[in-house]
Design a protein around this motif. Structure first.
Motif, PDB file in Angstrom:
ATOM      1  N   GLN A 137      -6.695   3.826  -8.322  1.00 55.09           N
ATOM      2  CA  GLN A 137      -5.884   3.632  -9.620  1.00 55.09           C
ATOM      3  C   GLN A 137      -4.543   2.949  -9.674  1.00 55.09           C
ATOM      4  OE1 GLN A 137      -5.669   6.961 -12.381  1.00 55.09           O
ATOM      5  NE2 GLN A 137      -5.045   5.797 -14.002  1.00 55.09           N
ATOM      6  N   VAL A 138      -3.742   3.479  -8.357  1.00 58.27           N
ATOM      7  CA  VAL A 138      -2.485   3.022  -8.326  1.00 58.27           C
ATOM      8  C   VAL A 138      -2.487   1.500  -7.798  1.00 58.27           C
ATOM      9  CG1 VAL A 138      -0.414   2.964  -6.718  1.00 58.27           C
ATOM     10  CG2 VAL A 138      -1.368   5.349  -7.850  1.00 58.27           C
ATOM     11  N   ALA A 139      -3.511   1.189  -7.046  1.00 56.69           N
ATOM     12  CA  ALA A 139      -3.701  -0.031  -6.385  1.00 56.69           C
ATOM     13  C   ALA A 139      -3.985  -1.111  -7.606  1.00 56.69           C
ATOM     14  CB  ALA A 139      -4.799  -0.173  -5.424  1.00 56.69           C
ATOM     15  N   ASP A 140      -4.998  -0.706  -8.504  1.00 61.43           N
ATOM     16  CA  ASP A 140      -5.254  -1.319  -9.670  1.00 61.43           C
ATOM     17  C   ASP A 140      -4.181  -1.797 -10.352  1.00 61.43           C
ATOM     18  OD1 ASP A 140      -7.799  -1.644  -8.760  1.00 61.43           O
ATOM     19  OD2 ASP A 140      -8.648  -0.196 -10.250  1.00 61.43           O
ATOM     20  N   ASN A 141      -3.162  -0.587 -10.682  1.00 62.12           N
ATOM     21  CA  ASN A 141      -2.100  -0.894 -11.883  1.00 62.12           C
ATOM     22  C   ASN A 141      -1.092  -1.864 -11.152  1.00 62.12           C
ATOM     23  OD1 ASN A 141      -3.230   0.819 -13.705  1.00 62.12           O
ATOM     24  ND2 ASN A 141      -2.135   2.617 -12.853  1.00 62.12           N
ATOM     25  N   PHE A 142      -0.813  -1.493  -9.710  1.00 63.90           N
ATOM     26  CA  PHE A 142      -0.036  -2.185  -9.001  1.00 63.90           C
ATOM     27  C   PHE A 142      -0.362  -3.726  -8.817  1.00 63.90           C
ATOM     28  CE2 PHE A 142       2.410  -3.706  -5.149  1.00 63.90           C
ATOM     29  CZ  PHE A 142       3.465  -3.866  -5.786  1.00 63.90           C
ATOM     30  N   ALA A 143      -1.725  -4.230  -8.798  1.00 66.31           N
ATOM     31  CA  ALA A 143      -2.215  -5.371  -9.022  1.00 66.31           C
ATOM     32  C   ALA A 143      -1.953  -5.978 -10.330  1.00 66.31           C
ATOM     33  CB  ALA A 143      -3.877  -5.194  -8.564  1.00 66.31           C
ATOM     34  N   LYS A 144      -2.211  -5.289 -11.328  1.00 68.54           N
ATOM     35  CA  LYS A 144      -1.893  -5.997 -12.734  1.00 68.54           C
ATOM     36  C   LYS A 144      -0.268  -6.351 -12.713  1.00 68.54           C
ATOM     37  CE  LYS A 144      -5.576  -3.685 -15.386  1.00 68.54           C
ATOM     38  NZ  LYS A 144      -6.158  -3.247 -14.052  1.00 68.54           N
ATOM     39  N   VAL A 145       0.473  -5.482 -11.926  1.00 66.21           N
ATOM     40  CA  VAL A 145       2.264  -5.848 -12.139  1.00 66.21           C
ATOM     41  C   VAL A 145       2.377  -6.962 -11.220  1.00 66.21           C
ATOM     42  CG1 VAL A 145       4.457  -5.014 -11.188  1.00 66.21           C
ATOM     43  CG2 VAL A 145       2.740  -3.487 -12.319  1.00 66.21           C
ATOM     44  N   LEU A 146       1.591  -7.054 -10.202  1.00 70.38           N
ATOM     45  CA  LEU A 146       1.841  -8.342  -9.518  1.00 70.38           C
ATOM     46  C   LEU A 146       1.343  -9.656 -10.060  1.00 70.38           C
ATOM     47  CD1 LEU A 146       0.355  -7.241  -5.703  1.00 70.38           C
ATOM     48  CD2 LEU A 146       2.970  -7.704  -6.526  1.00 70.38           C
ATOM     49  N   LYS A 147       0.174  -9.542 -10.773  1.00 67.51           N
ATOM     50  CA  LYS A 147      -0.327 -10.745 -11.510  1.00 67.51           C
ATOM     51  C   LYS A 147       0.338 -11.069 -12.790  1.00 67.51           C
ATOM     52  CE  LYS A 147      -4.215 -11.891 -14.501  1.00 67.51           C
ATOM     53  NZ  LYS A 147      -5.763 -11.733 -15.125  1.00 67.51           N
ATOM     54  N   GLU A 148       1.143  -9.877 -13.424  1.00 69.36           N
ATOM     55  CA  GLU A 148       2.104 -10.072 -14.564  1.00 69.36           C
ATOM     56  C   GLU A 148       3.325 -10.904 -14.150  1.00 69.36           C
ATOM     57  OE1 GLU A 148       4.156  -7.805 -18.313  1.00 69.36           O
ATOM     58  OE2 GLU A 148       3.396  -6.703 -16.520  1.00 69.36           O
ATOM     59  N   PHE A 149       3.771 -10.288 -13.085  1.00 67.58           N
ATOM     60  CA  PHE A 149       4.962 -10.805 -12.545  1.00 67.58           C
ATOM     61  C   PHE A 149       5.014 -12.388 -12.076  1.00 67.58           C
ATOM     62  CE2 PHE A 149       7.571 -12.098  -8.996  1.00 67.58           C
ATOM     63  CZ  PHE A 149       9.032 -11.726  -9.355  1.00 67.58           C
ATOM     64  N   SER A 150       3.710 -12.747 -11.604  1.00 68.25           N
ATOM     65  CA  SER A 150       3.772 -14.027 -10.969  1.00 68.25           C
ATOM     66  C   SER A 150       3.545 -15.110 -12.196  1.00 68.25           C
ATOM     67  CB  SER A 150       2.477 -14.266 -10.210  1.00 68.25           C
ATOM     68  OG  SER A 150       1.146 -13.989 -10.749  1.00 68.25           O
ATOM     69  N   ILE A 198      -4.604  -6.142  -3.005  1.00 73.55           N
ATOM     70  CA  ILE A 198      -3.923  -6.060  -4.357  1.00 73.55           C
ATOM     71  C   ILE A 198      -3.520  -7.396  -4.798  1.00 73.55           C
ATOM     72  CG2 ILE A 198      -3.583  -3.640  -3.843  1.00 73.55           C
ATOM     73  CD1 ILE A 198      -0.694  -4.059  -3.214  1.00 73.55           C
ATOM     74  N   TYR A 199      -3.351  -8.163  -4.125  1.00 71.35           N
ATOM     75  CA  TYR A 199      -2.777  -9.548  -4.233  1.00 71.35           C
ATOM     76  C   TYR A 199      -3.835 -10.462  -5.019  1.00 71.35           C
ATOM     77  CZ  TYR A 199       2.245  -9.625  -2.940  1.00 71.35           C
ATOM     78  OH  TYR A 199       3.820  -9.465  -2.901  1.00 71.35           O
ATOM     79  N   ALA A 200      -5.012 -10.157  -4.956  1.00 73.51           N
ATOM     80  CA  ALA A 200      -6.003 -11.158  -5.402  1.00 73.51           C
ATOM     81  C   ALA A 200      -5.814 -11.572  -6.914  1.00 73.51           C
ATOM     82  CB  ALA A 200      -7.464 -10.416  -5.222  1.00 73.51           C
ATOM     83  N   GLU A 201      -5.667 -10.574  -7.720  1.00 72.20           N
ATOM     84  CA  GLU A 201      -5.509 -11.048  -8.985  1.00 72.20           C
ATOM     85  C   GLU A 201      -4.426 -12.103  -9.041  1.00 72.20           C
ATOM     86  OE1 GLU A 201      -5.724  -8.207 -12.339  1.00 72.20           O
ATOM     87  OE2 GLU A 201      -6.554  -6.827 -10.940  1.00 72.20           O
ATOM     88  N   SER A 202      -3.226 -11.489  -8.740  1.00 69.51           N
ATOM     89  CA  SER A 202      -1.924 -12.564  -8.542  1.00 69.51           C
ATOM     90  C   SER A 202      -2.198 -13.765  -7.864  1.00 69.51           C
ATOM     91  CB  SER A 202      -0.746 -11.618  -8.072  1.00 69.51           C
ATOM     92  OG  SER A 202       0.265 -12.579  -7.967  1.00 69.51           O
TER      93      SER A 202
END
Length: 234
Positions: free
Chosen positions: A29-42, A166-170
């Motif tokens: 869950q932490v990884a999924d949430n962080f992945a979303k943060v990375l995507k939002e950031f980019s 975790i960078y996949a979405e971003s």
């Protein structure tokens, strides 16, 4: 073994198993949430998040605060200033050493060394188009893609969490919306890093330090992730 001892041992085992499952779910869950943060950031800053920023907590906190307030302008301004100050000529030379030591880059390192040399020399009209092609080739080659080369197939490789963690979405979202944007001659260019507009010779203004550095960071993040997710051959 006594019956009571057996029950206690079994109970302890079940607890440990449940605890491991809980930890697994928690970190997933932490990884999924962080992945979303990375995507939002980019998507908001037009940059892939540089992993090295995590040791520069003041800068990171400032950027994230601006993003939390939906102050995109200042978030981009702070991050851009950090990137330009951090990625000096000497720092780019450090990246070169890392890339040379990466076995997954062996077959293209001579090209990439010249890319970094061009960037350090301010020859961004040279570094940008070569980076665009090498990023594509690196992904296709690393994951043994041998079918007809299509943009959709490339994006799908990037979206796969087994490939880019975790960078996949971003990375996939960044490439899809910043690099592989649709382009038709005569129409406005939608992105400053439009692969089609640049490589087909229609964008004549792409040669900037910022665009070159954005692609170097993208390549750098990829070269850290790919060796973690593929079987490296001797």
């Amino acid at each position: 073994m006594e019956q009571n001892d057996y029950k206690e041992t079994k109970s302890t085992f079940m607890f440990n198993t449940s605890f491991r499952e809980y930890l697994s779910q928690f970190f997933e869950q932490v990884a999924d949430n962080f992945a979303k943060v990375l995507k939002e950031f980019s998507s908001k800053t037009d940059w892939i998040l540089d992993p090295e920023i995590f040791v520069h907590t003041k800068v990171l906190n400032s950027v994230m605060t601006h993003l939390g307030n939906n102050d995109i302008y200042n978030a981009q301004k702070v991050y851009r200033r950090y990137m330009f100050n951090h990625y000096t000529v000497e720092k780019i030379l450090e990246i070169e050493k890392v890339w040379i030591a990466n076995p997954t880059l062996n077959n293209r390192i001579n090209i990439l060394k010249q890319v970094l040399e061009a960037h350090n020399g301010g020859k961004y009209f040279l570094s940008v188009p070569v980076l665009l092609t090498q990023i594509e080739g690196y992904v296709y080659d690393s994951f043994k893609f041998r079918e007809h080369l299509k943009q959709k197939a490339l994006i799908n490789l990037m979206k796969d969490k087994e490939n880019f963690l975790i960078y996949a979405e971003s990375i996939s979202d960044y490439c899809e919306n910043m690099i592989y944007t649709s382009f038709s001659p005569g129409n406005p260019i939608e992105s400053k890093i439009s692969r089609h507009a640049i490589l087909h010779g229609f964008d004549l203004n792409y040669g900037t330090k910022e665009i070159s550095l954005k692609l170097i960071i993208l390549m750098n993040v990829m070269q850290y992730l790919i060796p973690m997710t593929i079987q490296i051959e001797d």
